[in-house]
Design an enzyme around this catalytic site. Structure first.
Site, PDB file in Angstrom:
ATOM      1  N   ASN A 258      -3.075  -6.945  -8.407  1.00 14.89           N
ATOM      2  CA  ASN A 258      -2.184  -6.935  -7.236  1.00 14.89           C
ATOM      3  C   ASN A 258      -2.423  -8.182  -6.395  1.00 14.89           C
ATOM      4  O   ASN A 258      -1.496  -8.926  -6.062  1.00 14.89           O
ATOM      5  CB  ASN A 258      -2.447  -5.704  -6.363  1.00 14.89           C
ATOM      6  CG  ASN A 258      -2.380  -4.428  -7.158  1.00 14.89           C
ATOM      7  OD1 ASN A 258      -1.683  -4.374  -8.154  1.00 14.89           O
ATOM      8  ND2 ASN A 258      -3.108  -3.421  -6.731  1.00 14.89           N
ATOM      9  N   ASP A 259      -3.691  -8.401  -6.042  1.00 19.15           N
ATOM     10  CA  ASP A 259      -3.982  -9.591  -5.237  1.00 19.15           C
ATOM     11  C   ASP A 259      -3.893 -10.854  -6.074  1.00 19.15           C
ATOM     12  O   ASP A 259      -3.430 -11.895  -5.587  1.00 19.15           O
ATOM     13  CB  ASP A 259      -5.365  -9.468  -4.584  1.00 19.15           C
ATOM     14  CG  ASP A 259      -5.284  -8.670  -3.294  1.00 19.15           C
ATOM     15  OD1 ASP A 259      -4.382  -8.975  -2.487  1.00 19.15           O
ATOM     16  OD2 ASP A 259      -6.077  -7.745  -3.107  1.00 19.15           O
TER      17      ASP A 259
ATOM     18  N   ARG B 257       2.220  -9.461  -0.727  1.00 22.38           N
ATOM     19  CA  ARG B 257       2.480  -8.221  -1.458  1.00 22.38           C
ATOM     20  C   ARG B 257       3.141  -7.143  -0.616  1.00 22.38           C
ATOM     21  O   ARG B 257       3.603  -6.134  -1.144  1.00 22.38           O
ATOM     22  CB  ARG B 257       1.171  -7.695  -2.058  1.00 22.38           C
ATOM     23  CG  ARG B 257       0.135  -7.341  -1.040  1.00 22.38           C
ATOM     24  CD  ARG B 257      -1.213  -7.149  -1.685  1.00 22.38           C
ATOM     25  NE  ARG B 257      -1.443  -5.787  -2.104  1.00 22.38           N
ATOM     26  CZ  ARG B 257      -2.618  -5.355  -2.575  1.00 22.38           C
ATOM     27  NH1 ARG B 257      -3.622  -6.190  -2.724  1.00 22.38           N
ATOM     28  NH2 ARG B 257      -2.775  -4.113  -2.922  1.00 22.38           N
TER      29      ARG B 257
ATOM     30  N   ARG C 180     -15.835   0.172  -5.391  1.00 23.07           N
ATOM     31  CA  ARG C 180     -15.645  -1.129  -4.727  1.00 23.07           C
ATOM     32  C   ARG C 180     -16.169  -1.032  -3.307  1.00 23.07           C
ATOM     33  O   ARG C 180     -15.832  -0.076  -2.587  1.00 23.07           O
ATOM     34  CB  ARG C 180     -14.158  -1.477  -4.690  1.00 23.07           C
ATOM     35  CG  ARG C 180     -13.901  -2.654  -3.757  1.00 23.07           C
ATOM     36  CD  ARG C 180     -12.513  -3.140  -3.811  1.00 23.07           C
ATOM     37  NE  ARG C 180     -11.593  -2.297  -3.073  1.00 23.07           N
ATOM     38  CZ  ARG C 180     -10.275  -2.434  -3.152  1.00 23.07           C
ATOM     39  NH1 ARG C 180      -9.746  -3.350  -3.954  1.00 23.07           N
ATOM     40  NH2 ARG C 180      -9.485  -1.667  -2.461  1.00 23.07           N
TER      41      ARG C 180
ATOM     42  N   ARG D 171     -11.532   3.041  -4.144  1.00 25.50           N
ATOM     43  CA  ARG D 171     -11.247   2.221  -2.955  1.00 25.50           C
ATOM     44  C   ARG D 171     -11.910   2.870  -1.743  1.00 25.50           C
ATOM     45  O   ARG D 171     -11.331   3.756  -1.112  1.00 25.50           O
ATOM     46  CB  ARG D 171      -9.739   2.137  -2.733  1.00 25.50           C
ATOM     47  CG  ARG D 171      -8.977   1.308  -3.764  1.00 25.50           C
ATOM     48  CD  ARG D 171      -7.490   1.220  -3.394  1.00 25.50           C
ATOM     49  NE  ARG D 171      -6.791   0.178  -4.113  1.00 25.50           N
ATOM     50  CZ  ARG D 171      -6.014   0.393  -5.177  1.00 25.50           C
ATOM     51  NH1 ARG D 171      -5.855   1.604  -5.658  1.00 25.50           N
ATOM     52  NH2 ARG D 171      -5.382  -0.616  -5.760  1.00 25.50           N
TER      53      ARG D 171
ATOM     54  N   HIS E 121       0.808  -1.216   0.000  1.00 27.08           N
ATOM     55  CA  HIS E 121       0.000   0.000   0.000  1.00 27.08           C
ATOM     56  C   HIS E 121       0.836   1.258   0.000  1.00 27.08           C
ATOM     57  O   HIS E 121       0.386   2.302  -0.457  1.00 27.08           O
ATOM     58  CB  HIS E 121      -1.106  -0.075   1.056  1.00 27.08           C
ATOM     59  CG  HIS E 121      -2.261  -0.789   0.454  1.00 27.08           C
ATOM     60  ND1 HIS E 121      -2.345  -2.155   0.460  1.00 27.08           N
ATOM     61  CD2 HIS E 121      -3.284  -0.335  -0.309  1.00 27.08           C
ATOM     62  CE1 HIS E 121      -3.422  -2.514  -0.247  1.00 27.08           C
ATOM     63  NE2 HIS E 121      -3.997  -1.427  -0.718  1.00 27.08           N
TER      64      HIS E 121
ATOM     65  N   CYS F 178      -7.905  -3.406 -12.931  1.00 25.88           N
ATOM     66  CA  CYS F 178      -7.766  -2.259 -12.029  1.00 25.88           C
ATOM     67  C   CYS F 178      -6.587  -2.413 -11.083  1.00 25.88           C
ATOM     68  O   CYS F 178      -6.412  -1.613 -10.180  1.00 25.88           O
ATOM     69  CB  CYS F 178      -9.048  -2.024 -11.243  1.00 25.88           C
ATOM     70  SG  CYS F 178      -9.445  -3.387 -10.151  1.00 25.88           S
TER      71      CYS F 178
ATOM     72  N   GLU G 187      -9.619 -11.580  -8.096  1.00 24.79           N
ATOM     73  CA  GLU G 187      -8.358 -11.387  -7.368  1.00 24.79           C
ATOM     74  C   GLU G 187      -7.812 -12.713  -6.865  1.00 24.79           C
ATOM     75  O   GLU G 187      -6.712 -12.767  -6.332  1.00 24.79           O
ATOM     76  CB  GLU G 187      -8.576 -10.476  -6.159  1.00 24.79           C
ATOM     77  CG  GLU G 187      -9.221  -9.156  -6.497  1.00 24.79           C
ATOM     78  CD  GLU G 187      -9.176  -8.196  -5.329  1.00 24.79           C
ATOM     79  OE1 GLU G 187      -8.271  -7.365  -5.298  1.00 24.79           O
ATOM     80  OE2 GLU G 187     -10.043  -8.292  -4.457  1.00 24.79           O
TER      81      GLU G 187
HETATM   82  C1  PEP Z   1      -5.850  -5.453  -6.583  1.00 22.23           C
HETATM   83  O1  PEP Z   1      -5.740  -6.308  -5.704  1.00 22.23           O
HETATM   84  O2  PEP Z   1      -5.265  -5.509  -7.688  1.00 22.23           O
HETATM   85  C2  PEP Z   1      -6.701  -4.268  -6.351  1.00 22.23           C
HETATM   86  C3  PEP Z   1      -6.962  -3.438  -7.328  1.00 22.23           C
HETATM   87  O3  PEP Z   1      -7.162  -4.062  -5.082  1.00 22.23           O
HETATM   88  P1  PEP Z   1      -6.219  -3.559  -3.855  1.00 22.23           P
HETATM   89  O4  PEP Z   1      -4.877  -3.222  -4.418  1.00 22.23           O
HETATM   90  O5  PEP Z   1      -6.881  -2.380  -3.239  1.00 22.23           O
HETATM   91  O6  PEP Z   1      -6.206  -4.758  -2.970  1.00 22.23           O
HETATM   92 MG    MG Z   2      -7.125  -6.288  -4.077  1.00 22.53          MG
END
Ligand code: PEP
Ligand code: MG
Length: 560
Positions: free
Chosen positions: A434-435, A445, A322, A286, A184, A482, A411
């Site tokens: 990302n997830d 991550r 979301r 988000r 993050h 996304c 995800e």
């Molecule tokens: C992701 O996981 O790619 C996503 C867009 O959500 P976040 O990064 O907020 O978990």
């Molecule tokens: Mg995510």
């Protein structure tokens, strides 16, 4: 001249002198004071008041969520039961430094024992304790420094609250030792258009005052750059500023295939900037970032006001919101505060919301009400979907509460592998790379030590994305991206080749991605996707797509 490598966030470049985030202070010695207790008491009282005043001042400057966090910290420094604990230690002959250290430690233990929200605030106490001891020792407080001039911040890692509060007029770039590309810290840095290189292990050796060029596009930090490197960096800074300021056309491939380019946002305040940078709507809002500091669930009315403000910034445009993604790296005490050994595999996203269904109902109700007040085209989606049953649950509830378009985030590998069945039960899918990368590669991550595995170029991740793309084509349902992968200009083209119909990213990445899409036709995008998919690993996929892209450009552009 020396080069340090890490993971670059975005495509930006910055130049500046290094200022290191001050390290934690050593534990004050447990030796008897040579001053009398009254004198020590005055020292301690003055330091506590000075720190409280400074925290309030910073809070007033930060505004928003930052203000709440800092004001709460200022109140901790003045809490009468804490002051009593300090006085008790001073009466035993301790120095002010030691008394403050011990008082905060025992106060912290009490809070931790209480658990829940108060337990979570315990970590904030450490920060206040360090600030008071630094004030007593007349040394810089740990935390984000303020040298009074523009600088490159070098830190081990930053808490989300630190990243959110950075003064971007001062902080030219951020370099961290820890952190992966989708931590993050990285996401907030990207959201705030902050040039950043994370997971740069050798950055620990940088010293205050070193001049560095931070080149996020190449994941490089150049220490004591040559004149030539400095002028090259300056030229790129100017070039990017000019292209960001230029009027932008909608996203499309060279053959005219539209690929809407949308914004990832975490705050309504960033909407105007996203529009200025050419966002055609919002692909991921988000919502949990609105409530990171909250200890109780926000009311329907409070939420409705925020969402209406967001939607009003995008009249006639698509805005995908979301629902709360609480848990793991984004803890929200009011949704789920049970400790878990593996929170990324626990009650997060839709799982947590089902356990707290009233919160989900309130959020969807507030969203439907906000949509009815404005002209934007609201869509909602749920994070961490793993099954068709969860999809039906979420989509059904959203429709019951008055929302017309409801989709899911892909995800988890599970959702990707059965994308045909998941998509059949939803209006659209949006892939959270990302997830999806974290779970496919089994690599946390947040951890710098496994950052090289968190690479969305990995063919295993691309294969899962292609499953979702194929399901979208077969069912005629939109498939957006996304996650941060959409912000990588070449990977963005590969994702379109795999079936993505829109791309959502931090607004700072829009100009580079828009320019990259324009260089390739739909056939090129599919060829690039095939080249990447058949590679052995992430580096080979990147290299294969890179050399094919160069060949296409050498042939005079798109083969379309
Ligand atoms: C992701 O996981 O790619 C996503 C867009 O959500 P976040 O990064 O907020 O978990
Ligand atoms: Mg995510």
């Amino acid at each position: 001249m020396r080069e340090i490598t890490g993971t670059g966030i975005g495509q930006g470049v910055a130049i500046g002198p290094v200022v290191r985030m001050a390290e934690r202070l050593p534990e004050p010695a447990d030796t008897a004071s040579t001053l009398d207790p009254e004198r020590e008491s005055t020292r301690a009282g003055d330091a506590l008041s000075a720190v409280a005043a400074e925290l309030s001042r910073r809070g007033a400057m930060a505004g928003g969520a930052g203000k709440d966090v800092l004001e709460a910290q200022a109140m901790m420094a003045q809490d009468p039961s804490l002051v009593d604990l300090v006085d008790a230690k001073l009466a035993e002959g301790a120095t002010a430094e030691r008394a403050v250290f011990e008082a905060f430690a025992s106060y912290r233990r009490r809070l931790t024992e209480m658990g829940g929200y108060l337990g979570e605030r315990a970590a904030d106490l450490d920060d206040v304790s360090q600030r008071v001891i630094a004030e007593l020792m007349q040394v810089p407080a740990p935390g984000v420094p303020d040298p009074g001039h523009p600088f490159v911040l070098v830190a081990h890692d930053l808490a989300p609250a630190d990243t959110a509060l950075l003064d971007l007029d001062r902080v030219q770039a951020l370099v961290t030792v820890e952190g992966g590309p989708t931590s993050h810290t990285a996401i907030l840095a990207r959201e705030r258009s902050l040039v950043a290189v994370v997971g740069a292990a050798d950055a620990a050796r940088l010293v205050d005052g070193d001049t560095v060029v931070v080149d996020a596009a190449r994941g490089l930090v150049i220490v004591s750059p040559s004149d030539e490197q400095l002028s090259g960096a300056r030229a790129r800074i100017e070039e990017r500023a000019a292209s960001a300021a230029a009027p932008s056309a909608p996203g499309a491939l060279a053959d005219g295939t539209p690929v809407p380019l949308l914004a990832n946002l975490g705050s309504v305040d960033d909407a105007a900037e996203a529009v200025r940078l050419g966002a055609e709507g919002v692909g991921l809002f988000r919502t949990e970032f609105l409530f990171l500091g909250a200890d109780v669930a926000p009311s329907v009315r409070e939420q409705q006001v925020e969402y209406a403000r967001l939607l009003a910034a995008f009249p006639g445009r698509k805005v995908v919101v979301r629902v709360l993604d609480a848990g793991a790296d984004k803890p929200l005490a009011f949704v789920n505060d049970a400790p878990e050994a593996n929170p990324a595999l626990g009650l997060r996203g839709i799982r947590a919301l089902r356990h707290a269904e009233a919160i989900l109902r309130d959020q969807l109700t507030a969203l439907a009400a906000a949509a009815s007040e404005t002209e934007a085209e609201l869509q909602v989606m749920a994070p961490m979907i793993a099954t068709v049953e969860e999809t039906r649950y979420f989509v059904g509830l959203a429709k019951e509460l008055g929302i017309d378009v409801a989709g899911v985030m892909v995800e988890t590998p599970s959702a990707a592998l059965i994308a045909d069945r998941v998509l059949a039960a939803a209006d659209f899918a949006s892939i959270g790379t990302n997830d999806l990368t974290q779970y496919t590669m089994a690599a946390d991550r947040l951890l710098g030590t496994v950052a090289t595995l968190q690479d969305p170029w990995h063919p295993a991740v691309l294969r899962l994305i292609s499953e979702v793309g194929a399901a979208g084509v077969a069912l005629g349902r939109p498939v957006g991206i996304c996650g941060e992968a959409a912000a990588d200009p070449l990977l963005a083209v590969v994702l379109v080749g795999l079936g993505a119909t829109s791309l959502s990213m931090s607004p700072s990445a829009l100009a580079d991605v828009r320019a990259s899409l324009k260089r390739f036709g739909a056939d090129d995008a599919r060829a690039l996707a095939r080249a990447a998919l058949s590679a052995e690993d992430a580096a080979a996929a990147r290299a294969a797509a890179g050399s094919l892209a160069a060949e296409i450009s050498a042939r005079g552009g798109s083969g379309a």
